[in-house]
Design an enzyme around this catalytic site. Structure first.
Site, PDB file in Angstrom:
ATOM      1  N   HIS A  70      11.907  43.377   3.303  1.00 31.47           N
ATOM      2  CA  HIS A  70      12.941  44.110   3.151  1.00 31.47           C
ATOM      3  C   HIS A  70      13.985  44.208   4.334  1.00 31.47           C
ATOM      4  O   HIS A  70      13.470  45.114   5.112  1.00 31.47           O
ATOM      5  CB  HIS A  70      12.893  45.227   2.315  1.00 31.47           C
ATOM      6  CG  HIS A  70      14.347  45.980   1.818  1.00 31.47           C
ATOM      7  ND1 HIS A  70      15.115  45.505   0.766  1.00 31.47           N
ATOM      8  CD2 HIS A  70      14.962  47.109   2.158  1.00 31.47           C
ATOM      9  CE1 HIS A  70      16.267  46.198   0.600  1.00 31.47           C
ATOM     10  NE2 HIS A  70      16.082  47.114   1.366  1.00 31.47           N
ATOM     11  N   HIS A  72      18.039  44.501   5.970  1.00 37.07           N
ATOM     12  CA  HIS A  72      19.464  44.386   6.257  1.00 37.07           C
ATOM     13  C   HIS A  72      19.747  44.006   7.705  1.00 37.07           C
ATOM     14  O   HIS A  72      19.935  45.068   8.634  1.00 37.07           O
ATOM     15  CB  HIS A  72      20.292  45.527   5.917  1.00 37.07           C
ATOM     16  CG  HIS A  72      19.907  46.004   4.600  1.00 37.07           C
ATOM     17  ND1 HIS A  72      20.053  45.630   3.346  1.00 37.07           N
ATOM     18  CD2 HIS A  72      19.071  46.960   4.215  1.00 37.07           C
ATOM     19  CE1 HIS A  72      19.605  46.012   2.221  1.00 37.07           C
ATOM     20  NE2 HIS A  72      18.920  47.160   2.723  1.00 37.07           N
ATOM     21  N   GLU A 248      15.030  55.464  -4.608  1.00 40.39           N
ATOM     22  CA  GLU A 248      14.863  55.880  -3.272  1.00 40.39           C
ATOM     23  C   GLU A 248      15.304  57.330  -2.854  1.00 40.39           C
ATOM     24  O   GLU A 248      14.679  58.020  -2.040  1.00 40.39           O
ATOM     25  CB  GLU A 248      15.953  55.102  -2.183  1.00 40.39           C
ATOM     26  CG  GLU A 248      15.879  55.263  -0.968  1.00 40.39           C
ATOM     27  CD  GLU A 248      16.657  54.486   0.037  1.00 40.39           C
ATOM     28  OE1 GLU A 248      17.404  53.741  -0.488  1.00 40.39           O
ATOM     29  OE2 GLU A 248      16.656  54.466   1.427  1.00 40.39           O
ATOM     30  N   HIS A 282      11.556  50.489  -2.306  1.00 44.29           N
ATOM     31  CA  HIS A 282      11.413  51.813  -2.108  1.00 44.29           C
ATOM     32  C   HIS A 282      10.418  52.587  -3.315  1.00 44.29           C
ATOM     33  O   HIS A 282       9.436  52.998  -3.262  1.00 44.29           O
ATOM     34  CB  HIS A 282      12.459  52.799  -2.026  1.00 44.29           C
ATOM     35  CG  HIS A 282      13.457  52.488  -0.652  1.00 44.29           C
ATOM     36  ND1 HIS A 282      13.153  52.298   0.361  1.00 44.29           N
ATOM     37  CD2 HIS A 282      14.766  51.734  -1.002  1.00 44.29           C
ATOM     38  CE1 HIS A 282      13.994  51.839   1.298  1.00 44.29           C
ATOM     39  NE2 HIS A 282      15.089  51.560   0.559  1.00 44.29           N
ATOM     40  N   ASP A 333      13.741  47.279   6.358  1.00 42.24           N
ATOM     41  CA  ASP A 333      15.123  47.999   5.878  1.00 42.24           C
ATOM     42  C   ASP A 333      16.277  48.074   6.736  1.00 42.24           C
ATOM     43  O   ASP A 333      16.980  47.116   7.310  1.00 42.24           O
ATOM     44  CB  ASP A 333      14.653  49.184   5.165  1.00 42.24           C
ATOM     45  CG  ASP A 333      15.658  49.725   4.332  1.00 42.24           C
ATOM     46  OD1 ASP A 333      16.836  48.911   4.110  1.00 42.24           O
ATOM     47  OD2 ASP A 333      15.623  50.780   3.692  1.00 42.24           O
TER      48      ASP A 333
HETATM   49 ZN    ZN Z   1      17.632  48.495   1.604  1.00 42.84          ZN
END
Ligand code: ZN
Length: 468
Positions: A70, A72, A248, A282, A333
């Site tokens: 995961h 970004h 999350e 999450h 993340d």
């Molecule tokens: Zn994320």
């Protein structure tokens, strides 16, 4: 999109190469004095209990590269910018405002440069594949680019430049809250209708078609950003991995309960068929019943311990999930700090603090915590990213390999002890070499194209931040 010094290339360009490890984690378990032949990006042969030949590249401990399930990537550019306290109580939601302001200024070339920095650090940190949860689709004014896959091409260019294996997950994002609420202005660069998303998916496939080992999946952003009908439609558009952010935040659970009467993981399972293709990212605030449903379905829990700590999300109930036989992997993340070993360390330490006990992530029957975590994260990461399932190095596999140096140049700690040392003692300093599809992309702990990548990153960031 042009790139400097691409690492990935046609397989025919790979020269045959020989690696030798004092010990290596094979698909049959640990072996000593291991000689590995690489050809055309694959592990061509493995011989154990053999001396190194004079031209072999000699290392202490070898193991498969991990998958980062995961990321970004663009958020690497705002690392360190949200560590300043405001007048109100800071939370995920105040962090998200900073992220929205940063994202407002990014153009495709800058996304490519920032993603290249993130991907190079992933390779340096032990990740050889990344699942990019890609939601920044449109131009600064919110209008689609002439080519809807423009931003996907920027991500693919960064993967090509660095050599990392890419699982691209174009994100479907349509609403700002449960019940199909209209998106807000700050979300204008993310949103699509279903027809627009179908086009985006096609162009994303084109953008990744020349990358070796690329995988394409889909990511409905979260239950607050898609309706049930849209969720079913998006899942029907792909045979690849399906990832979603879920549970999350406590507020997200409360909003879900207020709107639907059930908790998020229950709502997901009640809405679509959830199977092994899924990664639930999450899943921090899950009830015992929800954990059982996750474990029974074979999904991967996508844990991002550093980001979850950074954002103050909470702690995943890992002990109960492991007891139920749940599968998990780790992701970086927000990319505030990128390292496979540190993610695993943070995961185990957060569980120790929560449980007030030690070695929580180890096999309940006993044994090394680092060994159990690396094996679990290898299998869960591979499953979630659509890569061939990797339990250890084996003939015929794609040659994605990391080498851990021995502490202070002495003999490698034997077997799983080397993994315990990496995760709990020496950290990233242990990783001295990484091969991705048979090419060495990290030497002496540094990505081979690091100077170019850092220059591009600094240029991009100075332009983005000068607009602030
Ligand atoms: Zn994320």
């Amino acid at each position: 999109m042009t790139v400097d010094t691409p690492i990935a290339g046609p397989d025919t360009a790979s020269p045959p190469a020989w690696l030798w490890f004092e010990q290596a984690l094979l698909d049959t378990g640990w072996a000593r004095s291991v000689r590995i032949g690489l050809r055309n990006g694959l592990i061509d042969s493995i011989v154990t209990d053999v001396a190194a030949a004079p031209d072999d590249s000699v290392h202490a401990t070898g193991l498969p590269g991990l998958a980062n399930l995961h990321s970004h990537a663009f958020q690497r550019g705002m690392a360190g910018l949200a560590e300043v306290r405001g007048s109100s109580r800071d939370s995920f939601w105040t962090w998200r405002e900073t992220m929205y302001r940063f994202v407002d200024r990014l153009r495709p070339d800058e996304v490519a440069a920032i993603a290249a920095m993130a991907f190079a650090e992933m390779l340096e940190g032990g990740f050889t594949r990344v699942a990019e949860f890609h939601y920044l689709h449109h131009n600064i004014d919110g209008r689609p680019f002439a080519n809807p896959g423009e931003m996907a091409e920027a991500v693919a260019a960064a993967a090509e430049q660095t050599g990392i294996a890419l699982t691209l997950l174009p994100v479907f994002y349509a609403h700002s809250a449960f019940g199909g609420a209209a998106p807000v202005e700050a979300q204008r660069r993310f949103v699509n209708d279903l027809d627009g998303f179908q086009r985006l998916l096609q162009e994303s496939g084109r953008a990744t078609s020349n990358l070796p080992d690329a995988v394409l999946g889909v990511a409905p952003h979260s239950l607050r950003a898609v309706t049930g009908e849209e969720l079913r439609a998006v899942c029907g558009m792909s045979r690849g991995p399906i990832h979603i952010h879920i549970a999350e935040q406590v507020r997200e659970v409360e909003d879900c309960l207020a709107w639907s009467g059930v908790r998020p993981v229950d709502l997901l399972f009640d809405t679509v068929e959830v199977d092994r293709r899924w990664c639930l990212v999450h899943a921090t605030h899950t009830s015992p019943g929800e954990l059982q449903r996750m474990a029974a379905s074979g999904v991967v829990a996508g844990l991002c311990p550093i980001t979850e700590a950074n954002l103050g999300d909470g702690v995943f109930p890992a002990a109960d999930y492991l007891a139920a036989g749940g599968v998990w992997g780790v992701g970086s993340d927000s990319n505030v700090s990128i390292s496979a070993g540190q993610e695993l360390r943070m995961l185990e330490y957060s569980q120790r603090l929560l449980q007030r006990s030690r070695n929580v992530m180890a096999d309940p029957a006993g044994g090394s915590t680092g060994g159990a975590m690396v094996r679990d994260a290898l299998a869960g990461g591979a499953q979630a990213t659509g890569a061939d399932v990797i339990a250890g190095l084996g003939e015929g596999q794609v040659a994605d390999i990391i080498a851990l140096a021995a502490p202070d140049g002495s003999a490698a700690p034997p077997g799983d002890h080397a993994l315990d040392h990496w995760i709990f003692v020496t950290g990233d300093g242990s990783i001295d070499a990484v091969w991705r599809r048979g090419r060495q992309v990290v030497k002496e702990g540094r990505h081979v194209a690091r100077p170019d990548i850092v220059r591009g990153y600094a240029r991009a960031l100075s332009r983005v931040l000068s607009d602030a």
